[in-house]
Structures are given as C-alpha cells and as structure tokens.
Design a protein around this motif. Sequence first.
Motif, PDB file in Angstrom:
ATOM      1  N   ASN A 509       0.735  -1.242  -0.031  1.00 15.81           N
ATOM      2  CA  ASN A 509       0.013  -0.051   0.101  1.00 15.81           C
ATOM      3  C   ASN A 509       1.000   1.225  -0.189  1.00 15.81           C
ATOM      4  O   ASN A 509       1.399   1.488   0.899  1.00 15.81           O
ATOM      5  CB  ASN A 509      -1.004  -0.071   1.162  1.00 15.81           C
ATOM      6  CG  ASN A 509      -1.919   1.105   1.182  1.00 15.81           C
ATOM      7  OD1 ASN A 509      -1.407   2.100   0.622  1.00 15.81           O
ATOM      8  ND2 ASN A 509      -3.193   0.810   1.821  1.00 15.81           N
ATOM      9  N   ALA A 510       0.949   1.810  -1.164  1.00 17.54           N
ATOM     10  CA  ALA A 510       1.762   2.776  -1.312  1.00 17.54           C
ATOM     11  C   ALA A 510       1.374   4.297  -0.612  1.00 17.54           C
ATOM     12  O   ALA A 510       2.340   5.269  -0.078  1.00 17.54           O
ATOM     13  CB  ALA A 510       2.044   3.487  -2.655  1.00 17.54           C
ATOM     14  N   ASP A 511       0.179   4.277  -0.255  1.00 15.37           N
ATOM     15  CA  ASP A 511      -0.322   5.371   0.507  1.00 15.37           C
ATOM     16  C   ASP A 511      -0.002   5.232   2.194  1.00 15.37           C
ATOM     17  O   ASP A 511       0.563   6.276   2.844  1.00 15.37           O
ATOM     18  CB  ASP A 511      -1.884   5.452   0.593  1.00 15.37           C
ATOM     19  CG  ASP A 511      -2.153   5.410  -0.834  1.00 15.37           C
ATOM     20  OD1 ASP A 511      -3.069   4.864  -1.311  1.00 15.37           O
ATOM     21  OD2 ASP A 511      -1.640   6.459  -1.575  1.00 15.37           O
ATOM     22  N   THR A 512      -0.077   4.282   2.669  1.00 18.52           N
ATOM     23  CA  THR A 512       0.313   4.051   4.308  1.00 18.52           C
ATOM     24  C   THR A 512       1.642   3.488   4.263  1.00 18.52           C
ATOM     25  O   THR A 512       2.089   3.299   5.352  1.00 18.52           O
ATOM     26  CB  THR A 512      -0.840   3.003   4.591  1.00 18.52           C
ATOM     27  OG1 THR A 512      -0.886   1.728   4.215  1.00 18.52           O
ATOM     28  CG2 THR A 512      -2.386   3.828   4.579  1.00 18.52           C
ATOM     29  N   LYS A 513       2.234   3.133   3.163  1.00 19.21           N
ATOM     30  CA  LYS A 513       3.735   2.610   3.238  1.00 19.21           C
ATOM     31  C   LYS A 513       3.914   1.266   3.978  1.00 19.21           C
ATOM     32  O   LYS A 513       4.724   0.946   4.829  1.00 19.21           O
ATOM     33  CB  LYS A 513       4.484   3.474   4.069  1.00 19.21           C
ATOM     34  CG  LYS A 513       4.278   5.024   3.661  1.00 19.21           C
ATOM     35  CD  LYS A 513       5.113   5.816   4.654  1.00 19.21           C
ATOM     36  CE  LYS A 513       4.596   7.351   4.288  1.00 19.21           C
ATOM     37  NZ  LYS A 513       3.195   7.650   4.708  1.00 19.21           N
ATOM     38  N   SER A 514       2.680   0.334   3.919  1.00 19.88           N
ATOM     39  CA  SER A 514       2.782  -1.018   4.494  1.00 19.88           C
ATOM     40  C   SER A 514       2.489  -1.999   3.393  1.00 19.88           C
ATOM     41  O   SER A 514       2.023  -1.786   2.350  1.00 19.88           O
ATOM     42  CB  SER A 514       1.501  -0.874   5.187  1.00 19.88           C
ATOM     43  OG  SER A 514       0.243  -0.940   4.622  1.00 19.88           O
ATOM     44  N   LEU A 515       2.958  -3.225   4.014  1.00 24.01           N
ATOM     45  CA  LEU A 515       3.225  -4.383   3.115  1.00 24.01           C
ATOM     46  C   LEU A 515       1.630  -4.891   2.933  1.00 24.01           C
ATOM     47  O   LEU A 515       0.957  -5.169   4.179  1.00 24.01           O
ATOM     48  CB  LEU A 515       4.164  -5.527   3.635  1.00 24.01           C
ATOM     49  CG  LEU A 515       4.014  -6.931   3.063  1.00 24.01           C
ATOM     50  CD1 LEU A 515       4.623  -6.756   1.525  1.00 24.01           C
ATOM     51  CD2 LEU A 515       4.831  -7.892   3.803  1.00 24.01           C
TER      52      LEU A 515
END
Length: 561
Positions: A509-515
């Motif tokens: 998730n490029a918005d929340t910087k999470s896998l």
Amino acid sequence: MSLPGEFLSEEQFTCSICLDVFTNPVSIPCGHSFCSSCITSYWEGQGKSCFCPLCKESFRKRPELHINHTLKEITEQFKRMAEITLSAPRSAPADSPSLPFSAPKPGVQHRTVELPRGLLPEMKSRFQRTSSSEPLASHDAASLPPAKAPKRNFSVSGAGSNGPQCPRHGHSLELFCKTDQTCICVTCAEREHYGHSVIEAKREMNIKKSQLRILEVELQGLITVRERKIEEIQTSLAEIQVNAEQEKAGTVSMFAELMKAVEKSQAELLEVVEMGQRAAELRSQAFIRELQTEISEIRNRCSSLNQLTQSQDHVSFFKTYPAYCSLPVTKSWEEVAMTPDPTAGAVLRNVTQMVEEVQEALRRLSAILEEYAMDVTLDQDSAHPRLIISEDGKQVHCSDRYQVVPDTTERFDRVVCVLGRQGISSGCHYWEVVVGEKTDWDLGIASHSINRKGKIAANPANGFWFLSLRDKHEYVFRTEPSMPIVVQTKPQCVGVYVDYEKGQLSFYNADTKSLIFTFTDSFAETLYPFFSPCTNKSGKNEAPLIIYPAYPANPSWLTEK
C-alpha cells in the motif's frame, strides 16, 4: 583691481564641526576638511569604522590624517589678514585685490583687506569650485549644528552677560577644561587651570553632540537588530509549532493503525492459544471416556468372576472357567499423560521474531524500491479489444464496445487484461499503479507462455501471479483455491515488487507505506507486468488503472527513516 563676484567668505575657512576657522586642517578621503582635533574627537568611540560628518561616507578603516599644508597656509594667512583688518582698518588701494570676511549685510559697511598677490590665485583655485558647486548649505541640515557667527579668540564676558557665570571670577563660563572635565572662565584658564587642555566650551559641546548622534544611530541599529531577531525567533517558533502539531497528528494516526493491527494480531494469536486449549480438553475427554469404558468392562468381569466362584455345578464351572481365569486385554495407561502443549511459548517467540524481521524489511524497503524502480508501459498488442489504452501507455480502462484491432496470438480475447511491454528475466523491479476507488481490479505478473485465448485459469501453476479486488472489499491472491487477504486500509495506490532470483512477489500500500501480501514461488520464464481494470459494471468501475510515468527519484515515504 576690483573682483566682483570673486570674493571669498569666511564660511569657506570654517570647520563644520566646531564652526570656527580651521586649526591644523586635515582632509579625509571623501574630500572634506576639518580641524585635526575636531575630526579626531568626532571619531572617538566609533571603533575601526567611521564616516564623514558631512556626506556620511563610511570608511571601514579609520583614515590616517595628515595636515593639509596648503589649506593650513591659506587659513593662517586668512587669520592674519582678518586680525590686521579688525585691529587697523584702512581703505584698500584701487589696484589691490580685496576680500570680505563675511557675507554683506544691509546697513553694515564691510572692510576689505589686501592679500598677497601670489595667495589669491591659490585661494580661488581651491575654494571657488567648492563655493559654486558644493556650498555648505547643500549638506544635510540635520547633520550640522545650528549656524552661528564664528569666534576667533576667547573673550571674557562681563558679570552681567547672559549664561552661567564663574562663581569665583564673575566671568562667563565660555571655556571647557578637558583635563578636569569642567566649564571654566578665561581667568580660571590663566590661573587654576593653567597648563591644562582647554577648548572653547561650545566647540567641545558641538563635538560631543556629534558623538552622541553617532551613538544614537548605533543604538538604533542595535534595536533594529534585536527586533529582527525577535521576529526571526517568533517565525521559527511558529514553524516549530506547526511541524510539532503535524508530527503529533501523524504519530497518533500511525499508532492508531499500529494498535489496530496489534489488537487484530492479538485476537488471532489468542484464538490459536485457545484452540490449543480446546484441543487438550477434547483429548482429555476422550481419554476419560475410554478409561470409564474399560472400568465398566472390568467391573462386569468382576461380577462374572464372583458368580463363578459361587457356582456349585462343577460341570458348568469348568466350562466357564477358561474364559475368566486370566486378566482381560486392556490398554496400558502408564505412558498416557496430559502434558503441556510443546508449542507453548512458540507463538510469542515467533511474533517477536516476525516483528524484528518486519522492522528490518521496512528499513531496507526504501533502498530496495528506489534502486529497482521500473518504468512500465502497456503493450497495445496484448490488450483485450474492449480495453482502451492512453497514447503514453500509462492508463487503461474498459469500454462497453469492442475496438477494431488485429486478432494476434499475443492478444487476450476473453479476459479484459493487458501485459506490460517490459519483460523481467532477472533482478529486482518495482512499479506503482493508481487504483483509486475502483471496485474491481487485478494486478501482478504473468509468464510469457501463458494462454491468452478463451477462458483463463488464473493461478501460479498456469503462469499467473496476481492480487485481485472484487466488490470493493474482497482481496484475494489467485491460487487454487484463492487465498483471501485481509487489508486494513484500502489502498489508493498499489506498489508491485518482484525479486526474480528469490521468486518473491510483494504488494504494498503505497499510501500507508505498508506491506499487503508476499508470495514466494520459482520463476523460470520471462515475466511481464499484468493489469486488468475489469469490466466497468455500468459505470461503477469505469475509472482507469494508472501507472506512474516513472517512479519518483526520491519519494518522500521511501526515504523516511
């Protein structure tokens, strides 16, 4: 001879600081002249830098002062002529040059004095330009003391004259003793203050006033500097406060997300532990039931033995005896025990290890993704006929109508999907796709040799590895059967990362910087980025998939520590 319009006034021989005729005149680099003692006193306390009292030109280093001998000679001659004229007035010869000592005043007869024939050209050449082009009155009036009639000699006022009087001698306190720093009269200067450094009081006052004006300017400068510093501090504080508020809000948001994830993981792990507990309870209940069954059977055997021992019929006894003369076959319970779950504590250990691995992966994430950014464009030749691709090859959406396109072997003819032009046969690669509020989409990779005609069985065994969204909220990874994925925050932009050698495919998730999810397999063929905007569902899913033109050179979230 007569010199109309060529007379020199006494103002041209007057120091602008003490307002008296020059004494040991010196010239400074800007061209103006002053008494040596006046300009020296004026510059006292200014440090290395100083400026001209008239034109205000500043000098970083205090100029070296040298007596202007020509001006001194002219001034001394002027003084002598003035003294002769005042003490013994006479009419000048008709053929002698004459010079008045002050501007003519109505009703006052002015006397002229003879000048040496060699002195007049020197005076004219030196002062006529100053008198015509740079008169004293042209300077800033605020920088000069009030005009007054200059005095050449100290004179003694009577006891009844204006101003303070000397209490001892009754004369005006017109002088200033620089040695004792006090005002004195002429008699005091000749007696009690004989040998001291004495100067006319008003002249010294003008010098001190000039120094005070300089000091006032410097103080105003200090005030300005400090006011600017206050503004700078206030501006910096405002910026710090804004940044602090943003950081606090971001921290609260991130910790809220973290708490949600932790609570969810906690619930799942507690469920695992409870499942182990329930399994132990079921095992214990099974053991108890089995033991109770054996006890019941043994009790029945005891009852039968008791009846056999009470029998009086020896024929019947011997017929029955062989069946009861030995112990029945039973289970050995010596090694059966309820021991603690051997996996007890493994959950916590695994969680700790997983957190450490995730933290390390996040630290490496920025360098990995930035280094392996891939500029992906869509392959028009592989696109399903209903798909419309932008001219730059970065956007794709599904139309209601079929486009007139060649039916090639590379083109999908049933599933609305398209491949990227860039192949992957080694190394690591990363790209991002904007999905926005679409209700359905597919993103991932596919092998070169996949089936592109008819119905497709989308799973890794057939060369497809991709993540799907259906009905806004259902995320699955296409395996056989499909693997449901829990996504905490719906992504607006999805990052796809491929490590060919490791066989790793990850979605972020490029918005929340999470896998979001990671799948590991083995790759043998060339891989291509896979995209499907899915059908538009009567306009509900008509938004396009948008590939970033190129991954940002230094995206902010990838460089965060």
